[in-house]
Every structure is written in C-alpha cells, then in structure tokens.
Design a protein around this motif. Structure first.
Motif, PDB file in Angstrom:
ATOM      1  N   GLN A 103      -2.598  -4.406  -2.766  1.00 25.98           N
ATOM      2  CA  GLN A 103      -2.099  -4.412  -4.139  1.00 25.98           C
ATOM      3  C   GLN A 103      -2.183  -5.808  -4.744  1.00 25.98           C
ATOM      4  O   GLN A 103      -2.602  -5.972  -5.897  1.00 25.98           O
ATOM      5  CB  GLN A 103      -0.650  -3.924  -4.135  1.00 25.98           C
ATOM      6  N   SER A 108      -0.778  -2.359   2.670  1.00 25.02           N
ATOM      7  CA  SER A 108      -0.792  -1.771   1.319  1.00 25.02           C
ATOM      8  C   SER A 108      -0.367  -2.803   0.284  1.00 25.02           C
ATOM      9  O   SER A 108      -0.944  -2.892  -0.806  1.00 25.02           O
ATOM     10  CB  SER A 108       0.148  -0.566   1.255  1.00 25.02           C
ATOM     11  N   GLU A 133      -1.828   6.486  10.316  1.00 24.66           N
ATOM     12  CA  GLU A 133      -0.835   5.728   9.538  1.00 24.66           C
ATOM     13  C   GLU A 133       0.602   6.026   9.944  1.00 24.66           C
ATOM     14  O   GLU A 133       1.507   5.234   9.688  1.00 24.66           O
ATOM     15  CB  GLU A 133      -1.024   5.991   8.038  1.00 24.66           C
ATOM     16  N   PHE A 157       1.138   8.361  -4.101  1.00 23.76           N
ATOM     17  CA  PHE A 157      -0.117   8.515  -3.366  1.00 23.76           C
ATOM     18  C   PHE A 157      -0.805   9.786  -3.849  1.00 23.76           C
ATOM     19  O   PHE A 157      -0.168  10.695  -4.380  1.00 23.76           O
ATOM     20  CB  PHE A 157       0.126   8.681  -1.860  1.00 23.76           C
ATOM     21  N   SER A 189       4.892   8.842   3.869  1.00 21.99           N
ATOM     22  CA  SER A 189       3.656   9.047   3.113  1.00 21.99           C
ATOM     23  C   SER A 189       3.639  10.400   2.415  1.00 21.99           C
ATOM     24  O   SER A 189       3.150  10.523   1.289  1.00 21.99           O
ATOM     25  CB  SER A 189       2.441   8.909   4.047  1.00 21.99           C
ATOM     26  N   ILE A 201      -9.358   7.139  -5.675  1.00 24.43           N
ATOM     27  CA  ILE A 201      -8.980   5.880  -5.017  1.00 24.43           C
ATOM     28  C   ILE A 201      -8.881   4.700  -5.979  1.00 24.43           C
ATOM     29  O   ILE A 201      -8.221   3.699  -5.679  1.00 24.43           O
ATOM     30  CB  ILE A 201      -9.950   5.555  -3.860  1.00 24.43           C
ATOM     31  N   LYS A 221      -8.475  -1.407  -2.572  1.00 31.15           N
ATOM     32  CA  LYS A 221      -8.120   0.010  -2.503  1.00 31.15           C
ATOM     33  C   LYS A 221      -7.645   0.364  -1.089  1.00 31.15           C
ATOM     34  O   LYS A 221      -8.009  -0.301  -0.121  1.00 31.15           O
ATOM     35  CB  LYS A 221      -9.319   0.889  -2.885  1.00 31.15           C
ATOM     36  N   VAL A 222      -6.848   1.434  -0.990  1.00 33.61           N
ATOM     37  CA  VAL A 222      -6.245   1.808   0.298  1.00 33.61           C
ATOM     38  C   VAL A 222      -6.528   3.269   0.624  1.00 33.61           C
ATOM     39  O   VAL A 222      -6.296   4.153  -0.209  1.00 33.61           O
ATOM     40  CB  VAL A 222      -4.720   1.578   0.288  1.00 33.61           C
ATOM     41  N   LYS A 254      -5.052   5.231  -7.129  1.00 39.27           N
ATOM     42  CA  LYS A 254      -3.947   5.504  -6.207  1.00 39.27           C
ATOM     43  C   LYS A 254      -4.337   5.262  -4.753  1.00 39.27           C
ATOM     44  O   LYS A 254      -5.511   5.323  -4.399  1.00 39.27           O
ATOM     45  CB  LYS A 254      -3.483   6.967  -6.352  1.00 39.27           C
ATOM     46  N   THR A 255      -3.312   5.000  -3.932  1.00 37.15           N
ATOM     47  CA  THR A 255      -3.498   5.004  -2.480  1.00 37.15           C
ATOM     48  C   THR A 255      -3.798   6.437  -2.063  1.00 37.15           C
ATOM     49  O   THR A 255      -3.151   7.378  -2.537  1.00 37.15           O
ATOM     50  CB  THR A 255      -2.224   4.518  -1.771  1.00 37.15           C
TER      51      THR A 255
END
Length: 708
Positions: A306, A302, A281, A332, A323, A167, A311-312, A170-171
């Motif tokens: 950023q 998101s 999501e 991701f 996604s 995490i 964090k996402v 990256k998402t």
C-alpha cells in the motif's frame, strides 16, 4: 549548545527506546542526511544506527534542546537506507505498539550490519549481467517460436482474468481448492509484472515450503530469482540487498527480480515493488511471536504494498477468517478456483472412533485395524501414504509408574519429551536437553514409563506393521539437516518411499502426485487447543491434509482417528466431503462459489462473543521470575486499565495464566483487551500503551497486537 554543531540528526539505533535520540553534527560530517549510517554512543555502549531526519536547533523538540547532546561519533561508508524503509519501520512500530529501534533491529540484525562491511564472493553487477544474458536467451527462444508458456485450464484462465480485472483497485484473495493450480496463476501474474519492469515479492510461511518452490521458480527465472530467509547465508542476504539497491553506473533501471522469502523479507529495500504474492495466507507462521516487532508478515506485506503502490494477491485453500471478513466488507475481492487442475474426484473422509476400537480390541499401538488395512491396500496398489502426527519425539510424556510424577522441564511448566534417536529428554519450548535415565528423579525408583506416541514412535510402529514397506519421517528433527531433509522429500516425491510420517510441516504446499492416503493419528491433540481460533485452525489443517492426497487423477482418502467423533469440526469435515462428492457426481456448482461456507457457525460464534475478525485484540503478557511479584503487578495493571478513561475498549479481561504459565524460568500472566474496529482504533491503542508505560509495573510487559 546552539551554534556548537552545524545541524542535528535524529538517529535510530537497535534498542527499545521510546524517545527520539538527537546527536550534534560537526562541520566535518555535513554529508550526513536521512538514511545515512552512523556510529553513535548511547549510555555506555557504541551503536551503528541510521539517521531518521536532520533538523536545525529550532526544529528540535524542547526536551532535546534542554539536554547536553553528544556529537555523532562517525559517519559510516555504507549504502544509505531508503527513506521508504524508514517510513515503513515507523508505521510498523506504531501499529504493533513497539519502538522504531526494535523494528530497525528486525530489519537489520547485528549479523546483517556486520556483513555489510564484508565483500561477498558474488557481486550485484554479476547477478545483473547474468539476468540480462538469460533475458537474451529467452528472446531467442521466443523468436524461434519456443516461448515458455504457462498453460492454464479454463477454470484457471477465468480466475486469472478476474484477478487482472480487480487487482488494480483491491487486494485479491484467491481461494483455490488444493490441487487447483494456484501456483500457475501466481507465476502468470509474476510474469506480467516482471514484463512491466517491476519487482515481485513472493511470501511463503515456512522455509520448508520455500525450498519446495525454489527449484521450480529457479528453473523459470534463473538469476532473476533471489531467496531470502533465516537459513540463507549472510553473504547471500547481503547480495539480495545489493541487487535490490543496485545503481547502474551507465544509467537506466536494473532488470526486475523475484524475491522468494519468509516474513522477514518485508524489511528488504524494495522501492521498485510492483506485486506481492502471499501464499498460504492463513498460516500462523507468518506471525512473529518474539521478540518485537510481533508483526504478521501477511499484514505487514500488505501495508508495504500500500505504501509503495504495489498490488497484492493472497492465496489459500483455507482462507483465514480475517481475510474472509475483509472480503465480506469488500475491502478484498475474492476470486474462487474451485476445480482441481487434474479433475480428480474429491477425496473420501473416514472417521475412526478410537474409543470404540480400543474397547473392541481393534487397536495395534497407535493404529486401528481399519487403518492398517487401508495402508496395506494403498501400498499394495503402489500408491503412497502420509501418516500425520503433530508432535515430534518418540514419546511426548515420561511418567513415573511408582509416584505418578511426570518429568517436567526445569525452566518451563511442560512435560519433557523423549527422543529415542539420541536417548535424550527435551523441552520443545526452551530446547532444554538432558540424557534419559529410567530412574525417577523424584522417588528414585527405576519406574519411568514412556507415554503417548510422537513421530519417532509412529515410524517405529509402522516399520513393525509393514516390514517390507519403505518408511521415512519428516519433522523438525529431520529438517535440522538440509541434506537429510531434501533426501526425505525427494525420495517421497519420486516414489521411493511408500509411507511418510510427518508433522505440520507436511500439511501444506507440497505436491506429491502418487499420494493416495493421508491418516491423522490422535487427532484429539489438534482439536483440543486452548485458543479462540482452535476450531478455525483445526478446520484449516484437516482441509489442507484432505488436499494433499488425490492431486492427479486418483481419488484421495483422509482417515481421522479420534476420541471425539462428534466434535463440530469433525462433523463439518464429514459434511463438506459429502457435499463435494455430491457436487462432483451431479455436476452442480461448487459451494466455494456460494455463500454456504463450512466456517459459518464458527464465524457466528466469533461475532456473538466479540472475537477477531470482528474486533481488534491486544494481548498483554507480564513476565517475572518471582510469581508473587508478577501476581501483584498483574492485578495492579489490570485494575488501572479497567478504570482508565484514556481509551475506549469493548472488553478487558484478566489477569489470567496462559497455557504456558512458566516459560524459560519466568512466570507469565495475561490481560486481554478488545477494541472496536473503527476510526478511533489506533488512537485507542496508542492511549493503552501510554497508560501501561505510565504505570511502570516492576515486571516485563509485552504487547502483542493481533495475536495468532
């Protein structure tokens, strides 16, 4: 005009206006700076706005220097807007091709602005004090060995550790089968970021789902949990903003908080944001349809993360194709949670061919005899049933048997639905409502007939078929009353209700431990959507429904009644159920961990025909009350766009009428533009908007970036 003012302020006001609007700042208002609230005159009206930036005469654009600028009317005594909020508004406006003023209006609607001037019965300092007191109690519990721990299964621990590992860079997309315990992982991660002194934004697609989560999170976080959505009172919305922007007079940072909210929560002032959790999501409810900004809450959250260095973590049992594509391109990181928490066997899927059952006289109203038998057996075993119908009302169509005319909304080109509970005819698009009469307005014969079955009629049929069972309904009509809504859900959760009839509102987020059978009535209305995402949405819905049953140790069962038993989505669901059963029986790894995915064929089709997620889509909708004027304007704009060299598009199609050709007394036409997902994307979108603005067609033009 130079020298008349000490400096000049660019002010954002809640209107659709492309250019920066400058005002002169007089000697008495020198305290005004970026983020300040001010009152200004624009045209014949007075507005409350926010200062975007302050400049000297030389720094102003030449166009503004050539105008006779008005002075600021008044500096307002309000807590300034954060500069990070303004930057976020500008970024959202550019991406979604609207104005910063429109985004500002979404972030601070008029009611919110007015509420800022009213004192709330509860103060931010009261909440901060309560949070600190609760934290003292938690410390006592921990020192006494009574720490409240989240106990994770081995599968959950593995997923959680993988999330922690990835995490930071990256998402994360947590793809967890329904009943796998994604919420426990969310909570574990939320605890971690709270311990670091960071705020958390927990986004859900719908209010009903937020209400379901609310009590569980409230029990854990107490006053540390703040709730924000359209049903929250203005006073409580103000309180949330006040807590988030609270400045401790004694110095030091305020305690961190968790905000549970729907898509509008992304516009809260969350400068201390550390983590964003986006549950379900894939859900299209994250997308705002009207008015501008037509943003996707998932994507906007998101972007906010950023910008703020947060964090996402996204989660879903049925991730969106967007996604999955982002995982494929390594934007991701995907974490799989393929084991149910209570290790129940995978649900069974039964498809009932309603064409054959009707021909063989095995239908009783909306129910096949096979389904009736299954419901009867389930209730006899003291288990619960969810009957899913994605249309509310008693009858979705009212038609004259004499002249054949269906009753249509006078404002939209859709059939009116009949609601028996108040004997009314309603349009579910514009909320037009009229009393029901059996007399046809076209031929004046008393020959109106009710066609089809919505949730009301399904409920009535069930009560006739199962007179001794306890039956309830949960749809938008019921959800209008918070008290009734909560009673229906709590009665079903506690086992007081045997059979619940529900719409899409029941398909996600709810955990009913005694639910054993889910039945989909008239599945063809789900499969027959006119949309390039139709199969994706249908697949997601069936998988979500599949996961509603058998969430503890009981094996669940999904029954689908359909006229299209050979539809590709139905076949995919059947194959998936067989594969899961085989994997469960043989102990082989779950397909969620492999590259074999049920969406593979659908993704390949999207790629072949250039649809998202492989391209960016911008839909242009033109509206006007005069159809001929609309048609002329649409053809003119489409011609200009197709011949323009200002931007590069993969494809421009249209004009064509949408599914709703007339909505709220206005006719509609659409033009669709596909762009490559490359470094020129934003420049191409900007150029598209500029061309449209220059054409100046005499109708309303609406731009929708990344339509749901």
């Amino acid at each position: 005009m130079e020298g008349q003012f000490v400096f000049y302020a660019s002010v954002i006001i809640p209107i659709k206006f492309e250019e920066e609007i400058f005002y002169g700042v007089t000697e008495g208002m020198r305290e005004v700076s970026a983020g300040s609230w001010v009152e200004v005159d624009f045209g014949q009206k007075s507005f409350q706005g926010v200062v975007k930036r302050c400049v000297s005469w030389a720094q102003m654009p030449p166009k503004s220097r050539a105008m006779e600028l008005k002075p600021l009317k008044k500096a307002l005594d309000k807590k300034p807007v954060l500069l990070s909020e303004i930057r976020f508004w500008e970024t959202i406006a550019r991406y979604y091709l609207c104005t910063t003023g429109e985004v500002f209006k979404a972030a601070y609607p008029i009611l919110t602005i007015r509420q800022q001037e009213v004192s709330s019965h509860k103060k931010a300092e009261d909440v901060i004090k309560a949070i600190k007191e609760e934290e003292q109690e938690r410390l006592k519990l921990r020192s006494g060995g009574e720490e409240d721990l989240i106990l994770l299964s081995e599968a959950q621990k593995k997923a959680y550790e993988e999330i922690l590992e990835k995490i930071e860079t990256k998402t994360i997309l947590l793809e967890g089968v329904t009943g796998s315990g994604k919420t426990e992982i969310y909570i574990k991660l939320i605890d971690k970021y709270l311990s670091l002194g960071k705020d958390v934004l927990y986004l859900v697609p719908e209010i009903a789902m937020g209400n379901h989560l609310h009590q569980r999170l409230k029990n854990r976080y107490g006053e540390q949990l703040l709730v924000f959505h359209s049903s929250v009172t203005q006073a409580n919305k103000k309180l949330v903003r006040d807590v988030l922007t609270y400045n401790n007079p004694e110095g030091g940072k305020r305690p961190p908080v968790v905000v549970l909210g729907t898509r509008s929560s992304v516009f809260l002032p969350m400068e201390n944001l550390g983590l964003v959790v986006i549950d379900e999501e894939h859900d299209p409810s994250f997308k705002q349809d009207d008015p501008a900004p037509r943003y996707n809450g998932r994507d906007a959250a998101s972007l906010l993360a950023q910008m703020l260095g947060a964090k996402v973590l996204m989660g879903s049992a049925t991730p969106s194709f967007e996604s999955l594509y982002n995982c494929f391109t390594r934007k991701f990181a995907r974490v799989a949670l393929s084991e149910k928490y209570f290790k129940a066997p995978p649900p069974e899927v039964t498809v009932i061919d309603t064409i054959w059952t009707r021909k063989s006289h095995q239908m009783k109203g909306s129910f096949s005899q096979q389904l009736i038998n299954l419901i009867e057996k389930t209730v006899a075993e003291k288990k619960q049933v969810l009957v899913f119908r994605n249309i509310r009302s008693y009858s979705p169509v009212v038609q004259c048997s004499s002249c054949g005319e269906p009753l249509r909304c006078p404002h939209c080109n859709v059939p009116l639905s009949y609601h028996r509970y108040d004997n009314s005819l309603r349009c579910h698009w514009c909320e037009y409502k009229a009393p029901y009469s059996p007399v046809c307005p076209s031929c004046k014969e008393q020959a109106l007939e009710l066609k089809g079955a919505g949730t009301e009629k399904i409920e009535e049929e069930l009560k006739e078929l199962f007179p001794s069972a306890s039956i309830a309904r949960y749809d938008a009509d019921i959800a209008q009353s918070k008290k009734e809504s909560q009673k229906v859900l709590s009665d079903f959760a506690s086992g007081k209700t045997d059979i619940l009839v529900g719409t899409q509102m029941t398909s996600k987020g709810f955990d009913f431990e005694n639910l054993a059978l889910v039945a989909v009535i008239q599945a063809d209305t789900i499969l027959s959507q006119q949309d390039f995402r139709a199969d994706e949405k249908s697949m997601q819905l069936f998988i979500q429904l599949l996961g509603r049953s058998g969430r503890r140790t009981t094996k669940g069962h999904l029954v689908i009644q359909t006229n299209q038993k050979n539809h590709p989505v139905i076949k995919e669901i059947e194959e998936m159920a067989k594969r899961l059963a085989w994997e469960y029986e043989t102990g082989t790894p779950n397909a969620a961990n492999s590259d074999e995915r049920p969406e593979g064929n659908m993704m390949a089709e999207r790629s072949m025909y250039c649809f998202p997620p492989f391209v960016r889509l911008v839909n242009i909708t033109l509206r006007h009350k005069n159809y001929h004027r609309l048609e002329t304007a649409s053809n003119s704009l489409a011609h200009v766009l197709k011949n323009s060299r200002s931007f590069s598009a993969i494809e421009i199609s249209g004009p064509f009428p949408p599914r709703m050709e007339k909505l709220r007394d206005e006719y509609q036409m659409c033009i669709s533009v596909k762009f490559a997902k490359d470094k020129n994307l934003q420049a191409n979108k900007d150029a598209l908007k500029k061309v449209i603005d220059l054409v100046k067609v005499p109708v309303q033009v609406i731009l929708d970036v990344d339509p749901a």
